[in-house]
Design a protein around this motif. Structure first.
Motif, short mmCIF file in Angstrom:
data_model
loop_
_atom_site.label_atom_id
_atom_site.label_comp_id
_atom_site.label_asym_id
_atom_site.label_seq_id
_atom_site.Cartn_x
_atom_site.Cartn_y
_atom_site.Cartn_z
N THR A 124 31.61 31.60 35.70
CA THR A 124 32.71 30.65 35.54
C THR A 124 32.48 29.57 34.48
OG1 THR A 124 33.19 31.04 37.87
CG2 THR A 124 34.27 29.16 36.85
N HIS A 171 32.43 23.13 38.10
CA HIS A 171 33.02 22.14 37.18
C HIS A 171 32.32 20.79 37.27
CE1 HIS A 171 36.35 24.12 35.20
NE2 HIS A 171 36.54 24.80 36.31
N HIS A 226 38.05 23.78 43.60
CA HIS A 226 37.42 24.31 42.39
C HIS A 226 36.98 23.21 41.44
CE1 HIS A 226 36.74 27.24 39.19
NE2 HIS A 226 37.58 26.61 38.40
N HIS A 296 42.96 23.32 38.19
CA HIS A 296 42.09 22.62 37.25
C HIS A 296 42.49 21.17 37.04
CE1 HIS A 296 40.77 26.70 35.68
NE2 HIS A 296 39.68 26.09 36.10
N HIS A 469 35.15 29.01 31.03
CA HIS A 469 34.82 27.63 30.60
C HIS A 469 33.53 27.63 29.77
CE1 HIS A 469 37.88 26.26 33.34
NE2 HIS A 469 37.33 26.93 34.32
FE LIG Z 1 37.71 26.62 36.38
#
Ligand SMILES: [Fe+2]
Length: 479
Positions: A124, A171, A226, A296, A469
């Motif tokens: 990811t 993230h 997320h 996101h 990403h």
């Molecule tokens: Fe993402």
């Protein structure tokens, strides 16, 4: 979740074919001219093989993570790529892919699903912090890779400080002023009373790479969370009610049904904004608001006592939980739009939408992370064309860079021309799948003149899915 254009559905599906890796660095042919001042390394990560060794991934999230590296210096671009060496990947290379259970993919035999969590595909994000390159995903823990040759060094436990059952979400946010990295993990486990409970665990990693836990907040539902944001004072969470149904999850634990299918959007559970003090200690502030779907976050900042959170909303969660399963035969229709959430000091929450072409993958000048930013960059596709959208929040206007029709751009990453350059004074690096040539390319755009043709296109030796990403660092490992 890369954006695709319906008109080019058939050819754009080529990006989901298994990609070769290129562990030996190659110099890429360039169309146009790479700016001499652009110097540094772009790392990206994304699923790139769904069918290795008998595995038959039914969802983009179950593909093996391919980390790619672009070294940009002196007007040249060098490239290499390597799959993360996870137990999942190793098992596939041994020909035992059909015994692997993914997030949405079931192993062929029931006994290989019973009691199994999802195999970690490490697919990811690729994050650089404290001399570490980390491959991250929702389903696993961090993997540390060699910054130069991308070989997998092993799991990263932050010298044993990451609790053994904790997750480390894909993230993390790095404060550009302090150099600290912040992240969270949503842990699930049995309580002393025998019930399943969830815990939002918040972490700080200092600039030297030492991890400490800031907070552990019990939650009444198992959220599928997320992303998040930081401000100078807070970790900012907007917990949308995308939660796990306990009954379906219990059946999935017995092997009956895919793990991912136990999560759904349950608006009746409401939405929570949680502001966790960055300094540690002190109680988190929890504010309830009307629920909505998003995946996101772009950024957050503090404004005279308010906290402002920018994200990308979606009409429904089904685009990820169901529609994405058709990724081999149907283009994934992603129709998000930017939105801004303002949480007042008094506890009121206002939501503002910014109508736009269908967008996802928001990004900003990372020198503004946690601070008010003027520009948001997004990848976009309408029915007839893909684009990069630049949203100017000061004037509420949008400017677009249009691609030719057979392109699928990934997340745009902004690189400033110099440390003192103004916001938007720099380049956008966009890894893009070119369906007509069945190859992937790095497009370098002038952010300030985003409508113009790319300054340069670096042509890769083969294709790969443009990734989820990535990160840019000024650091060059092999000049
Ligand atoms: Fe993402």
């Amino acid at each position: 979740m890369t954006i695709t254009s319906n008109d080019e559905a058939t050819s754009l599906l080529g990006m989901y074919r298994a990609a070769p890796e290129h562990p030996d660095e190659v110099v890429l042919p360039i169309i146009g001219s790479v700016p001499q001042e652009l110097r540094g390394t772009l790392y990206r990560n994304g699923p790139a093989d769904w069918e290795s060794g008998g595995f038959n991934g039914v969802h983009p999230f179950d593909g093996d993570g391919l980390v790619v590296k672009f070294t940009i210096t002196g007007g040249t671009v060098k490239f290499r790529s390597r799959y993360v060496d996870t137990p999942k990947r190793r098992k596939e290379l041994r020909g035992a892919g059909d015994r692997i259970r993914g997030v949405y993919t079931q192993a062929r035999r029931l006994r290989d699903n019973i009691g199994r969590g999802p195999a970690d595909a490490a697919n990811t994000h690729a994050v650089v912090h404290a001399d570490r390159l980390l491959a991250l995903s929702d389903a696993g823990r961090p993997w540390q890779l060699d910054l130069d040759d991308l070989s997998t060094l092993g799991p990263c436990t932050f010298n044993g400080q990451l609790p053994s059952l904790s997750r480390f979400s894909p993230h993390p946010r790095i404060d550009p002023v302090t150099g600290e990295l912040f992240n969270f993990g949503l842990d699930v486990g049995p309580s002393l009373e025998g019930r399943t409970v969830a815990c939002l665990r918040c972490f700080r990693v200092d600039p030297a790479g030492r991890l400490s836990q800031l907070a552990a907040i019990p939650l009444e539902h198992i959220y599928i969370q997320h992303d998040f944001a930081i401000t100078p004072q807070f970790l900012v969470f907007a917990l949308a009610p995308i939660t796990v149904d306990p009954v379906t999850a219990a059946l999935a634990a017995l092997g009956k049904g895919a793990l991912g299918d136990s999560a759904d959007y349950r608006p009746q559970q409401g939405m929570k904004i949680i502001l966790v003090p960055r300094a540690g200690g002190g109680k988190p502030r929890i504010i309830e608001c009307d629920p909505f779907v998003y995946i996101h976050v772009d950024n957050a900042y503090e404004d005279r006592g308010d906290v402002v959170l920018d994200l990308v909303r979606h009409e429904s969660f089904a685009f990820l939980s169901q529609a994405a399963k058709q990724f081999r035969t149907e283009p994934l229709a992603v129709a998000g739009w930017p939105a801004r959430l303002r949480v007042s000091a008094g506890g009121s929450v206002d939501l503002t939408d910014y109508p736009s072409p269908a967008t996802e993958f928001p990004s900003h000048d990372e020198r503004r992370t946690g601070r008010e930013h003027r520009y948001t960059y997004l990848a976009s596709a309408e029915e007839d064309a893909a684009a990069i959208v630049k949203l100017d929040r000061q004037t509420n206007t949008q400017r677009l860079h249009h691609f030719s029709q057979a392109m699928a751009p990934g997340e745009p990453i902004f690189v400033p021309k110099a440390h003192h350059s103004g916001e938007d004074e720099g380049w956008l690096l966009v890894v893009t799948y070119n369906a007509g040539e069945h190859r992937t390319e790095l497009h370098i755009l002038d952010a300030a003149d985003i409508e113009n043709p790319p300054l340069a296109i670096a042509v890769l030796p083969s294709h790969h899915f443009p990734g989820f990403h990535g990160s840019f660092t000024e650091r060059i490992t092999a000049p």
